[in-house]
Design an enzyme around this catalytic site. Structure first.
Site, PDB file in Angstrom:
ATOM      1  N   TYR A  52       0.842  -1.198   0.000  1.00  0.00           N
ATOM      2  CA  TYR A  52       0.000   0.000   0.000  1.00  0.00           C
ATOM      3  C   TYR A  52       0.870   1.238   0.000  1.00  0.00           C
ATOM      4  O   TYR A  52       2.078   1.173   0.211  1.00  0.00           O
ATOM      5  CB  TYR A  52      -0.955  -0.005   1.194  1.00  0.00           C
ATOM      6  CG  TYR A  52      -0.317   0.239   2.546  1.00  0.00           C
ATOM      7  CD1 TYR A  52       0.470  -0.737   3.153  1.00  0.00           C
ATOM      8  CD2 TYR A  52      -0.513   1.441   3.223  1.00  0.00           C
ATOM      9  CE1 TYR A  52       1.040  -0.519   4.394  1.00  0.00           C
ATOM     10  CE2 TYR A  52       0.063   1.669   4.473  1.00  0.00           C
ATOM     11  CZ  TYR A  52       0.836   0.683   5.052  1.00  0.00           C
ATOM     12  OH  TYR A  52       1.418   0.908   6.273  1.00  0.00           O
TER      13      TYR A  52
ATOM     14  N   HIS B 205      -0.338 -20.805  -0.857  1.00  0.00           N
ATOM     15  CA  HIS B 205       0.729 -19.875  -0.483  1.00  0.00           C
ATOM     16  C   HIS B 205       1.545 -19.413  -1.689  1.00  0.00           C
ATOM     17  O   HIS B 205       1.883 -18.242  -1.796  1.00  0.00           O
ATOM     18  CB  HIS B 205       1.660 -20.509   0.552  1.00  0.00           C
ATOM     19  CG  HIS B 205       1.051 -20.611   1.914  1.00  0.00           C
ATOM     20  ND1 HIS B 205      -0.168 -21.188   2.147  1.00  0.00           N
ATOM     21  CD2 HIS B 205       1.485 -20.198   3.128  1.00  0.00           C
ATOM     22  CE1 HIS B 205      -0.454 -21.142   3.434  1.00  0.00           C
ATOM     23  NE2 HIS B 205       0.529 -20.529   4.053  1.00  0.00           N
TER      24      HIS B 205
ATOM     25  N   LYS C  75       6.500  -1.786   1.943  1.00  0.00           N
ATOM     26  CA  LYS C  75       5.283  -1.297   2.613  1.00  0.00           C
ATOM     27  C   LYS C  75       4.144  -2.289   2.377  1.00  0.00           C
ATOM     28  O   LYS C  75       3.257  -2.056   1.553  1.00  0.00           O
ATOM     29  CB  LYS C  75       4.943   0.110   2.095  1.00  0.00           C
ATOM     30  CG  LYS C  75       4.044   0.910   3.045  1.00  0.00           C
ATOM     31  CD  LYS C  75       4.040   2.370   2.657  1.00  0.00           C
ATOM     32  CE  LYS C  75       2.966   3.165   3.366  1.00  0.00           C
ATOM     33  NZ  LYS C  75       3.139   3.307   4.805  1.00  0.00           N
TER      34      LYS C  75
ATOM     35  N   GLU D 264      11.735   2.340  14.562  1.00  0.00           N
ATOM     36  CA  GLU D 264      10.793   3.335  14.031  1.00  0.00           C
ATOM     37  C   GLU D 264       9.474   3.167  14.775  1.00  0.00           C
ATOM     38  O   GLU D 264       9.345   2.306  15.651  1.00  0.00           O
ATOM     39  CB  GLU D 264      10.598   3.154  12.528  1.00  0.00           C
ATOM     40  CG  GLU D 264       9.974   1.817  12.164  1.00  0.00           C
ATOM     41  CD  GLU D 264       9.783   1.612  10.662  1.00  0.00           C
ATOM     42  OE1 GLU D 264       9.581   2.593   9.943  1.00  0.00           O
ATOM     43  OE2 GLU D 264       9.813   0.442  10.241  1.00  0.00           O
TER      44      GLU D 264
HETATM   45  N1  PLP Z   1       7.299   3.718   9.226  1.00  0.00           N
HETATM   46  C1  PLP Z   1       6.180   2.984   9.143  1.00  0.00           C
HETATM   47  C2  PLP Z   1       6.167   1.614   9.748  1.00  0.00           C
HETATM   48  C3  PLP Z   1       5.039   3.503   8.496  1.00  0.00           C
HETATM   49  O1  PLP Z   1       3.919   2.761   8.401  1.00  0.00           O
HETATM   50  C4  PLP Z   1       5.091   4.811   7.959  1.00  0.00           C
HETATM   51  C5  PLP Z   1       3.939   5.403   7.273  1.00  0.00           C
HETATM   52  O2  PLP Z   1       2.880   4.880   7.213  1.00  0.00           O
HETATM   53  C6  PLP Z   1       6.280   5.545   8.083  1.00  0.00           C
HETATM   54  C7  PLP Z   1       7.368   4.960   8.706  1.00  0.00           C
HETATM   55  C8  PLP Z   1       6.391   6.918   7.511  1.00  0.00           C
HETATM   56  O3  PLP Z   1       6.473   6.855   6.109  1.00  0.00           O
HETATM   57  P1  PLP Z   1       5.971   8.060   5.196  1.00  0.00           P
HETATM   58  O4  PLP Z   1       6.694   9.270   5.681  1.00  0.00           O
HETATM   59  O5  PLP Z   1       6.413   7.653   3.841  1.00  0.00           O
HETATM   60  O6  PLP Z   1       4.512   8.167   5.366  1.00  0.00           O
END
Ligand code: PLP
Length: 287
Positions: A33, A102, A149, A182
């Site tokens: 996504y 799978h 992502k 993060e």
């Molecule tokens: N880290 C994670 C796990 C995220 O899901 C997101 C954004 O959804 C971010 C960092 C920040 O990414 P961005 O600045 O591209 O939205």
């Protein structure tokens, strides 16, 4: 006002929008996504998100559903039909619909595409940013490809729920070395006790945040001291300031970690200024 969703070639009322039960996104989290902030009806950091989408798809060998240009048309149309001036547009691409197995389905199985758009009350978000938010920490327990992502977000879901239950805005993952990786849906930053801005490098197992990248460019332009280097939870607790970045929050100051105040326990001057600079830049470059 009624919301409209794009699903596999059609715009449908939100209440009737559905994918097949054998969609691989639903069955196996086999999809990716992207989320763009919508500022003044335009896409913020547009190219960064399109580039990351292409990379996520490529890393998972999912066929891109279409070129950037038609995809951009659909994103804009979803924004327009939902009358979003300030908000978010969400795009999901999965490996498509196939009998559950799978291994990959037959070649040429078309990827599924869903686009939604929603409004954000920017005044309320600004007010929240003025107050800052609390962060809690959780052990890092995600897979080794957080640079992709994917819609497989269960650890992030559990972390965010724990934050929500604690009255916090975000949960920071801390790895086995005691280093912050993060947030559940954002990148993590501190201004350490020596005054250096720190955020984890993208060689680490984190998402390469697009907001993060734009902010780094702003910081370079402003001549600020910045190091893409991991920081420990201990360093975060002793930091002068902390904040998070992401398309959802843009830049949100952090005022406490695990209940302990950061800096003075109020929004710091640097985070406040950087939020303003980021939003100005994102509005100026939105397309
Ligand atoms: N880290 C994670 C796990 C995220 O899901 C997101 C954004 O959804 C971010 C960092 C920040 O990414 P961005 O600045 O591209 O939205």
């Amino acid at each position: 006002m009624s919301r409209v969703v794009y699903v596999n070639g059609r715009f449908v009322p939100h209440g009737q929008a559905a994918v097949h039960v054998e969609d691989r996104g639903y069955q196996l989290a086999d999809g990716v996504y992207e989320v763009w902030a919508v500022l003044g009806g335009k896409l913020a950091d547009a190219s960064g998100h399109f580039e990351r989408l292409a990379r996520s798809l490529s890393e998972l060998s999912i066929t891109p559903p279409m070129e950037r240009a038609p995809l951009e048309v659909l994103l804009r149309e979803t924004i327009r039909r939902n009358h979003v001036r300030e908000g978010l547009v969400y795009l999901q691409v999965t490996r498509g619909v196939a009998p559950r197995d799978h291994a990959f389905p037959a070649p040429h199985t078309p990827p599924s595409v869903v686009i939604t758009a929603k409004r954000v009350d920017r005044a309320a978000a600004d007010a929240r940013a003025e107050r800052g938010g609390a962060v809690i920490t959780v052990p890092e327990n995600r897979w080794g490809r957080c640079d992709i992502k994917t819609v497989g977000l269960l650890p992030n879901v559990l972390a965010k729920q724990k934050a929500r239950a604690a009255g916090a805005v975000e949960a920071w993952f801390v790895d086995e070395l005691g280093l912050v990786t993060e947030g559940a849906s954002s990148n993590a930053w501190i201004i350490d006790k020596t005054g250096v801005l720190r955020t984890r490098d993208t060689q680490a197992n984190i998402l390469r945040g697009v907001t993060r990248k734009t902010l780094l460019q702003i910081l370079a332009r402003e001549g600020m001291r910045i190091e893409e280097r991991p920081f420990t939870l201990e360093e975060a607790r002793e930091a002068k300031e902390a904040f998070i970045t992401g398309a959802g929050t843009l830049l949100l100051p952090v005022v406490s970690i695990d209940g302990k105040p950061i800096g003075g326990g109020t929004v710091g001057p640097v985070a406040k200024r950087l939020r303003r600079l980021y939003i100005e830049e994102a509005r100026r470059t939105a397309v």
